[in-house]
Design a protein around this motif. Structure first.
Motif, short mmCIF file in Angstrom:
data_model
loop_
_atom_site.label_atom_id
_atom_site.label_comp_id
_atom_site.label_asym_id
_atom_site.label_seq_id
_atom_site.Cartn_x
_atom_site.Cartn_y
_atom_site.Cartn_z
N SER A 1 10.74 -7.70 -16.98
CA SER A 1 9.33 -6.88 -16.85
C SER A 1 9.87 -5.69 -16.86
O SER A 1 11.10 -5.10 -16.92
N SER A 2 9.21 -4.43 -17.50
CA SER A 2 9.47 -3.22 -17.44
C SER A 2 10.38 -3.44 -18.15
O SER A 2 11.48 -2.01 -17.72
N SER A 3 10.91 -3.74 -19.24
CA SER A 3 11.79 -4.04 -21.20
C SER A 3 12.57 -2.24 -20.49
O SER A 3 12.47 -1.68 -20.12
N GLY B 1 19.35 -20.10 -28.03
CA GLY B 1 18.63 -18.30 -27.84
C GLY B 1 17.17 -17.45 -28.34
O GLY B 1 17.22 -17.82 -29.56
N THR B 2 17.15 -16.32 -27.95
CA THR B 2 16.07 -15.37 -27.91
C THR B 2 16.94 -14.37 -28.55
O THR B 2 17.58 -13.57 -27.20
N ARG B 3 16.96 -13.57 -29.14
CA ARG B 3 17.28 -12.52 -30.19
C ARG B 3 16.44 -11.18 -28.97
O ARG B 3 15.30 -11.12 -30.24
N LEU B 4 16.57 -10.72 -28.41
CA LEU B 4 15.48 -9.18 -27.65
C LEU B 4 16.63 -8.15 -28.24
O LEU B 4 17.18 -7.69 -27.81
N GLN B 5 15.09 -7.07 -28.67
CA GLN B 5 15.06 -6.16 -28.80
C GLN B 5 14.75 -4.92 -28.45
O GLN B 5 12.96 -5.15 -28.51
N VAL B 6 15.52 -3.84 -27.52
CA VAL B 6 13.85 -3.75 -27.02
C VAL B 6 14.36 -1.89 -27.82
O VAL B 6 15.41 -1.54 -27.57
N LEU B 7 12.77 -1.35 -28.17
CA LEU B 7 12.99 -0.17 -28.61
C LEU B 7 12.80 1.45 -27.96
O LEU B 7 12.29 1.33 -26.88
N PRO B 8 13.41 2.45 -28.19
CA PRO B 8 13.15 4.01 -27.72
C PRO B 8 11.55 3.94 -27.44
O PRO B 8 10.53 3.91 -28.38
N GLY C 1 10.12 -23.88 -9.52
CA GLY C 1 9.95 -23.40 -8.88
C GLY C 1 10.15 -22.09 -9.96
O GLY C 1 10.73 -22.05 -10.92
N THR C 2 9.60 -21.25 -8.78
CA THR C 2 10.46 -19.48 -9.21
C THR C 2 11.13 -19.46 -8.28
O THR C 2 11.15 -19.49 -7.43
N LYS C 3 11.91 -18.51 -9.29
CA LYS C 3 13.35 -17.70 -8.68
C LYS C 3 13.24 -16.40 -9.38
O LYS C 3 13.33 -16.02 -10.90
N GLN C 4 13.39 -15.06 -8.39
CA GLN C 4 13.21 -14.02 -9.86
C GLN C 4 14.77 -13.51 -8.53
O GLN C 4 15.14 -13.79 -7.68
N SER C 5 15.01 -12.33 -9.36
CA SER C 5 16.74 -11.67 -9.48
C SER C 5 16.22 -10.45 -10.34
O SER C 5 16.23 -10.01 -11.28
N GLY C 6 15.78 -9.55 -9.32
CA GLY C 6 15.28 -7.34 -9.77
C GLY C 6 14.70 -7.71 -10.62
O GLY C 6 13.40 -8.59 -9.80
N ARG C 7 14.33 -7.65 -11.69
CA ARG C 7 13.35 -8.39 -13.00
C ARG C 7 13.35 -9.30 -13.75
O ARG C 7 12.27 -9.28 -14.29
N LEU C 8 13.89 -9.85 -14.28
CA LEU C 8 13.90 -11.15 -14.11
C LEU C 8 13.14 -12.41 -13.19
O LEU C 8 13.23 -12.34 -11.80
N VAL D 1 10.60 -8.11 -30.52
CA VAL D 1 10.63 -6.96 -30.51
C VAL D 1 9.61 -6.10 -29.54
O VAL D 1 8.47 -6.69 -30.06
N LEU D 2 10.28 -5.58 -28.48
CA LEU D 2 9.59 -4.91 -27.76
C LEU D 2 9.60 -3.24 -27.78
O LEU D 2 11.09 -3.21 -27.94
N GLN D 3 9.12 -2.58 -26.77
CA GLN D 3 8.43 -1.18 -27.21
C GLN D 3 9.47 -1.19 -25.56
O GLN D 3 9.38 -2.04 -24.28
N GLU D 4 10.24 -0.45 -25.33
CA GLU D 4 10.31 0.17 -23.38
C GLU D 4 9.34 0.00 -22.54
O GLU D 4 8.44 0.80 -22.83
N ALA D 5 9.64 -0.51 -21.61
CA ALA D 5 8.48 -0.48 -20.11
C ALA D 5 7.67 -1.91 -20.80
O ALA D 5 7.32 -2.68 -20.05
N GLU D 6 7.92 -2.76 -22.09
CA GLU D 6 6.70 -3.49 -22.25
C GLU D 6 7.76 -4.66 -21.50
O GLU D 6 8.92 -4.90 -21.17
N ASN D 7 6.66 -5.70 -20.80
CA ASN D 7 6.94 -6.84 -20.10
C ASN D 7 7.30 -8.39 -21.63
O ASN D 7 7.02 -8.00 -23.00
N ALA D 8 8.83 -8.89 -21.21
CA ALA D 8 9.10 -10.37 -21.97
C ALA D 8 9.13 -11.48 -21.62
O ALA D 8 9.02 -12.25 -20.36
N GLU D 9 8.50 -12.49 -22.27
CA GLU D 9 8.55 -13.66 -21.23
C GLU D 9 8.78 -14.62 -23.07
O GLU D 9 8.73 -14.56 -24.22
N LEU D 10 10.06 -15.30 -21.64
CA LEU D 10 10.75 -16.03 -23.12
C LEU D 10 10.35 -17.45 -22.72
O LEU D 10 10.85 -17.74 -21.68
#
Lengths: 108, 113
Positions: free
Chosen positions: A75-77, A101-108, A52-59, A12-21
């Motif tokens: 980034s910036s969830s 799976g990882t269940r992600l919930q981003v709160l306002p 290696g490392t791959k990026q797509s937008g905020r991922l 569970v994250l607050q909006e704008a926090e980063n997540a690491e799965l």
């Protein structure tokens, strides 16, 4: 048995926090994919990252083959990022095996 | 491009009845996969075809489940004598030649009463 372990199970994250799965594999594989699924929705491929490392937008995904692991950084969830993130590997058999799976919930 | 199409979206059967699920892969894709998704087990591999030929059916419960791909435009998953434990969302995915990305359908939710 070929297995894929994911952590955390939920986040569970607050909006704008980063997540690491995190994702770890029972065997060596260079075929790693990350998927996303909204509740009741279709599974959608996010990134295919064999190494290696791959990026797509905020991922950003980083796969370390010799350590049998992969990670997905969000980034910036945003609230719309909420859902389940699944990691998958493709052993030599071409049978794609998924983690739970990882269940992600981003709160306002 | 409508993506992978699965029909029906929902199916309710009585215990012991037969259920047939349909999948239309994306045109030009050479591989078709079937998975089953439940809350408890997550995503379980059932079977897959490449260029219409069955390649791996190691995930299929042998007695009652069968899958076919009679032509490149559709595949079917048939479950005979359905049991309550068969209740799940059945997902079909296809993948283009020489690529590893899976494209999933919306799934068929099977409920066995």
């Amino acid at each position: 048995e070929q297995q894929v372990q994911q952590s955390p199970a939920s986040l569970v994250l607050q909006e704008a926090e980063n997540a690491e799965l995190q994702c770890s594999f029972s065997i060596f594989t260079n075929q790693v994919q990350w998927f996303y699924q909204r509740p009741g929705g279709r599974l959608v491929s996010l990134l295919y990252n064999p190494s290696g490392t791959k990026q797509s937008g905020r991922l950003t995904s980083t796969t370390v083959i010799k350590e049998r692991r992969s990670s997905l950084h969000i980034s910036s969830s945003q609230i719309t990022d909420s859902g389940t993130y699944l990691c998958a590997m493709e052993p030599n058999t071409n049978k794609v095996v998924f983690g739970t799976g990882t269940r992600l919930q981003v709160l306002p | 491009n409508a993506g992978v199409i699965q029909t029906p979206r929902h199916k309710v059967t009585g215990k012991g009845q037969e259920a047939t699920l349909w999948c239309e892969p994306i045109s030009g894709h050479s591989a078709v996969f079937w998975y089953r998704q439940t809350i408890v087990q997550g995503l379980e591999f059932l079977t897959y075809f490449r260029n219409q030929a069955p390649i791996d059916d190691s995930g299929m419960p042998k007695e009652r489940f069968s899958a076919q791909m009679p032509n490149q435009s559709h595949s079917t998953l048939k479950i005979q004598s359905t049991q309550p434990q068969d209740s799940a969302v059945y997902l079909c995915a296809s993948s283009p030649p020489s690529q590893n990305t899976l494209y999933f359908g919306a799934g068929t939710r099977l409920s066995v009463l």
